[in-house]
Write a protein that holds these residues in place. Structure first.
Motif, PDB file in Angstrom:
ATOM      1  N   ASP A   1       0.376  -1.119  -0.260  1.00  0.00           N
ATOM      2  CA  ASP A   1       0.040   0.359  -0.236  1.00  0.00           C
ATOM      3  C   ASP A   1       0.854   1.348   0.073  1.00  0.00           C
ATOM      4  OD1 ASP A   1      -1.606   1.871   0.067  1.00  0.00           O
ATOM      5  OD2 ASP A   1      -2.533   1.369   2.079  1.00  0.00           O
ATOM      6  N   MET A   2       0.726   2.082  -1.475  1.00  0.00           N
ATOM      7  CA  MET A   2       2.038   2.746  -1.668  1.00  0.00           C
ATOM      8  C   MET A   2       1.209   4.676  -1.251  1.00  0.00           C
ATOM      9  SD  MET A   2       4.783   1.241  -4.103  1.00  0.00           S
ATOM     10  CE  MET A   2       5.847   2.221  -3.827  1.00  0.00           C
ATOM     11  N   ASP A   3      -0.030   4.589  -0.585  1.00  0.00           N
ATOM     12  CA  ASP A   3      -0.553   5.522  -1.167  1.00  0.00           C
ATOM     13  C   ASP A   3      -0.068   6.856  -0.345  1.00  0.00           C
ATOM     14  OD1 ASP A   3      -2.825   4.463  -2.883  1.00  0.00           O
ATOM     15  OD2 ASP A   3      -4.133   4.062  -1.045  1.00  0.00           O
ATOM     16  N   SER A   4       0.121   7.068   0.857  1.00  0.00           N
ATOM     17  CA  SER A   4       0.698   7.240   1.666  1.00  0.00           C
ATOM     18  C   SER A   4       2.281   7.858   1.419  1.00  0.00           C
ATOM     19  CB  SER A   4       1.042   7.076   3.507  1.00  0.00           C
ATOM     20  OG  SER A   4      -0.137   6.811   3.734  1.00  0.00           O
ATOM     21  N   PHE A   5       2.538   7.383   1.012  1.00  0.00           N
ATOM     22  CA  PHE A   5       4.223   6.785   1.082  1.00  0.00           C
ATOM     23  C   PHE A   5       4.831   8.162  -0.781  1.00  0.00           C
ATOM     24  CE2 PHE A   5       7.663   5.792  -2.738  1.00  0.00           C
ATOM     25  CZ  PHE A   5       9.291   6.553  -2.186  1.00  0.00           C
ATOM     26  N   LYS A   6       3.087   7.581  -1.647  1.00  0.00           N
ATOM     27  CA  LYS A   6       3.563   9.085  -2.771  1.00  0.00           C
ATOM     28  C   LYS A   6       2.967  10.430  -2.789  1.00  0.00           C
ATOM     29  CE  LYS A   6       2.394   5.202  -6.236  1.00  0.00           C
ATOM     30  NZ  LYS A   6       1.032   4.555  -7.094  1.00  0.00           N
ATOM     31  N   ALA A   7       2.158  10.437  -1.513  1.00  0.00           N
ATOM     32  CA  ALA A   7       1.792  10.998  -0.698  1.00  0.00           C
ATOM     33  C   ALA A   7       2.914  12.345  -0.137  1.00  0.00           C
ATOM     34  CB  ALA A   7       0.505  11.432   0.346  1.00  0.00           C
ATOM     35  N   ASN A   8       3.830  11.580   0.039  1.00  0.00           N
ATOM     36  CA  ASN A   8       5.172  11.945   0.779  1.00  0.00           C
ATOM     37  C   ASN A   8       6.056  12.499  -0.403  1.00  0.00           C
ATOM     38  OD1 ASN A   8       6.561  12.402   3.279  1.00  0.00           O
ATOM     39  ND2 ASN A   8       7.635  11.065   2.107  1.00  0.00           N
ATOM     40  N   ILE A   9       6.721  12.179  -0.920  1.00  0.00           N
ATOM     41  CA  ILE A   9       7.466  11.857  -2.098  1.00  0.00           C
ATOM     42  C   ILE A   9       7.030  13.582  -3.499  1.00  0.00           C
ATOM     43  CG2 ILE A   9       8.962  10.169  -2.007  1.00  0.00           C
ATOM     44  CD1 ILE A   9       7.216   9.379  -4.304  1.00  0.00           C
ATOM     45  N   GLY A  10       5.472  13.427  -3.310  1.00  0.00           N
ATOM     46  CA  GLY A  10       4.691  14.656  -4.537  1.00  0.00           C
ATOM     47  C   GLY A  10       4.318  13.973  -5.245  1.00  0.00           C
ATOM     48  N   LEU A  11       4.054  12.767  -4.510  1.00  0.00           N
ATOM     49  CA  LEU A  11       3.339  11.394  -6.225  1.00  0.00           C
ATOM     50  C   LEU A  11       4.864  11.072  -7.329  1.00  0.00           C
ATOM     51  CD1 LEU A  11      -0.013  13.794  -7.293  1.00  0.00           C
ATOM     52  CD2 LEU A  11       0.549  11.835  -5.905  1.00  0.00           C
ATOM     53  N   LYS A  12       6.277  11.156  -6.528  1.00  0.00           N
ATOM     54  CA  LYS A  12       6.877  10.155  -7.244  1.00  0.00           C
ATOM     55  C   LYS A  12       6.987   9.138  -7.460  1.00  0.00           C
ATOM     56  CE  LYS A  12      10.024  13.977  -6.935  1.00  0.00           C
ATOM     57  NZ  LYS A  12      12.105  14.222  -6.418  1.00  0.00           N
ATOM     58  N   THR A  13       7.025   8.251  -8.743  1.00  0.00           N
ATOM     59  CA  THR A  13       7.103   6.780  -8.863  1.00  0.00           C
ATOM     60  C   THR A  13       7.934   6.345  -8.132  1.00  0.00           C
ATOM     61  OG1 THR A  13       8.408   7.424 -11.044  1.00  0.00           O
ATOM     62  CG2 THR A  13       5.403   6.843 -10.393  1.00  0.00           C
ATOM     63  N   TYR A  14       8.283   4.375  -7.790  1.00  0.00           N
ATOM     64  CA  TYR A  14       9.207   4.482  -7.272  1.00  0.00           C
ATOM     65  C   TYR A  14      10.752   4.642  -8.159  1.00  0.00           C
ATOM     66  CZ  TYR A  14      11.772   0.467  -4.857  1.00  0.00           C
ATOM     67  OH  TYR A  14      12.455  -0.187  -4.284  1.00  0.00           O
ATOM     68  N   GLU A  15      10.456   3.900  -9.802  1.00  0.00           N
ATOM     69  CA  GLU A  15      11.306   4.112 -10.521  1.00  0.00           C
ATOM     70  C   GLU A  15      11.614   5.548 -10.361  1.00  0.00           C
ATOM     71  OE1 GLU A  15       8.391   3.030 -11.640  1.00  0.00           O
ATOM     72  OE2 GLU A  15       8.395   0.783 -11.594  1.00  0.00           O
ATOM     73  N   GLN A  16      10.627   6.807 -10.160  1.00  0.00           N
ATOM     74  CA  GLN A  16      11.696   8.133 -10.990  1.00  0.00           C
ATOM     75  C   GLN A  16      13.004   8.034  -8.948  1.00  0.00           C
ATOM     76  OE1 GLN A  16       8.681  10.282 -10.915  1.00  0.00           O
ATOM     77  NE2 GLN A  16       8.601  10.463 -12.825  1.00  0.00           N
ATOM     78  N   LEU A  17      12.455   7.687  -7.511  1.00  0.00           N
ATOM     79  CA  LEU A  17      13.197   7.964  -6.666  1.00  0.00           C
ATOM     80  C   LEU A  17      14.264   6.756  -6.884  1.00  0.00           C
ATOM     81  CD1 LEU A  17      10.520   7.970  -3.797  1.00  0.00           C
ATOM     82  CD2 LEU A  17      11.528   9.372  -4.780  1.00  0.00           C
ATOM     83  N   THR A  18      14.492   5.879  -7.962  1.00  0.00           N
ATOM     84  CA  THR A  18      15.760   4.908  -7.443  1.00  0.00           C
ATOM     85  C   THR A  18      16.581   5.252  -8.712  1.00  0.00           C
ATOM     86  OG1 THR A  18      13.700   3.098  -7.253  1.00  0.00           O
ATOM     87  CG2 THR A  18      15.815   2.411  -8.439  1.00  0.00           C
ATOM     88  N   ALA A  19      16.112   6.333  -9.348  1.00  0.00           N
ATOM     89  CA  ALA A  19      17.126   7.433 -10.842  1.00  0.00           C
ATOM     90  C   ALA A  19      17.827   7.761  -9.260  1.00  0.00           C
ATOM     91  CB  ALA A  19      16.171   7.950 -11.693  1.00  0.00           C
ATOM     92  N   MET A  20      16.993   8.774  -8.723  1.00  0.00           N
ATOM     93  CA  MET A  20      17.172   9.566  -7.697  1.00  0.00           C
ATOM     94  C   MET A  20      18.420   9.269  -6.783  1.00  0.00           C
ATOM     95  SD  MET A  20      14.128  12.310  -6.868  1.00  0.00           S
ATOM     96  CE  MET A  20      15.039  13.391  -6.049  1.00  0.00           C
ATOM     97  N   ALA A  21      18.450   8.217  -6.436  1.00  0.00           N
ATOM     98  CA  ALA A  21      19.346   7.163  -5.810  1.00  0.00           C
ATOM     99  C   ALA A  21      20.245   7.068  -6.173  1.00  0.00           C
ATOM    100  CB  ALA A  21      18.747   6.148  -5.080  1.00  0.00           C
ATOM    101  N   ALA A  22      20.270   6.514  -6.957  1.00  0.00           N
ATOM    102  CA  ALA A  22      21.078   6.437  -7.999  1.00  0.00           C
ATOM    103  C   ALA A  22      22.120   7.643  -8.013  1.00  0.00           C
ATOM    104  CB  ALA A  22      21.169   5.586  -8.862  1.00  0.00           C
TER     105      ALA A  22
END
Length: 201
Positions: free
Chosen positions: A54-75
């Motif tokens: 359930d990633m609803d809270s997670f998406k709200a915290n990151i400004g609706l960024k997808t998991y792929e986008q966060l992974t690219a930023m972390a890389a």
């Protein structure tokens, strides 16, 4: 001289007797054992585990960024940090390895490292506690074995079969009929001839 002769012809009766002796037959059928068996069977039933996020809270915290986008930023951040770390190590090696300098270069380098200002870690995480909710369903693997079956049956009755073939019989036949023939015939006897002897002395 004529004589009368009586001719008698007799034929006796003849009996033909055919005797067939009875013959006893005894047959003993074979009794055999019939074996049927069913080997045990294994039946396996499996159900894969399932995980739901359930990633609803997670998406709200990151400004609706997808998991792929966060992974690219972390890389990208990781690559930048690694490059800066390599540069720091190279600079440290050059400074310590300079033979023209005097004094304790290692101690001086460590002092500078200790006096360098550090950004305090406020404990902020891009993923706040409780932002990700995971629901899981355990998997299942069930194995069942069927029983081993063995069946033994006897086929055929173990009792003798007795019969008579051929049956006993006596056949009597009259092959020759009895006959009696009587005939009368005359016989001519010639007169006596020859020398006469005087037997008187």
């Amino acid at each position: 001289m004529k004589l009368v002769r009586l001719d008698i012809e007799q034929q006796r009766a003849q009996l033909d007797i055919d005797i067939v002796q009875a013959r006893l037959h005894v047959e003993m059928p074979d009794r055999r054992m019939q074996i049927e068996q069913k080997p045990p069977e294994m039946t396996a039933t499996s159900e894969n585990p399932e995980v739901t996020l359930d990633m609803d809270s997670f998406k709200a915290n990151i400004g609706l960024k997808t998991y792929e986008q966060l992974t690219a930023m972390a890389a990208v951040n990781a690559q930048s940090d690694a490059t800066q770390g390599i540069k720091d190590i190279v600079n440290q090696a050059k400074s310590i390895g300079d033979v023209t300098s005097r004094g304790n270069e290692v101690g001086r380098w460590m002092k500078n490292q200790m006096l360098e200002a550090q950004d305090p870690d406020m404990g902020h995480s891009p993923v706040p506690p409780g932002a990700l909710k995971m629901y899981g369903k355990p998997g299942m693997h069930e194995i069942e074995f069927s029983d081993y079956e063995l069946s033994i049956d006897w086929v055929g009755a173990n009792t003798p079969e007795i019969y008579v073939e051929p049956p006993s019989s006596v056949n009597v036949e009259l092959s020759t009929q009895p006959e009696l023939n009587i005939t009368v015939s005359e016989v001519e006897i010639p007169a006596s001839s020859g020398r006469h002897l005087n037997t008187e002395a």
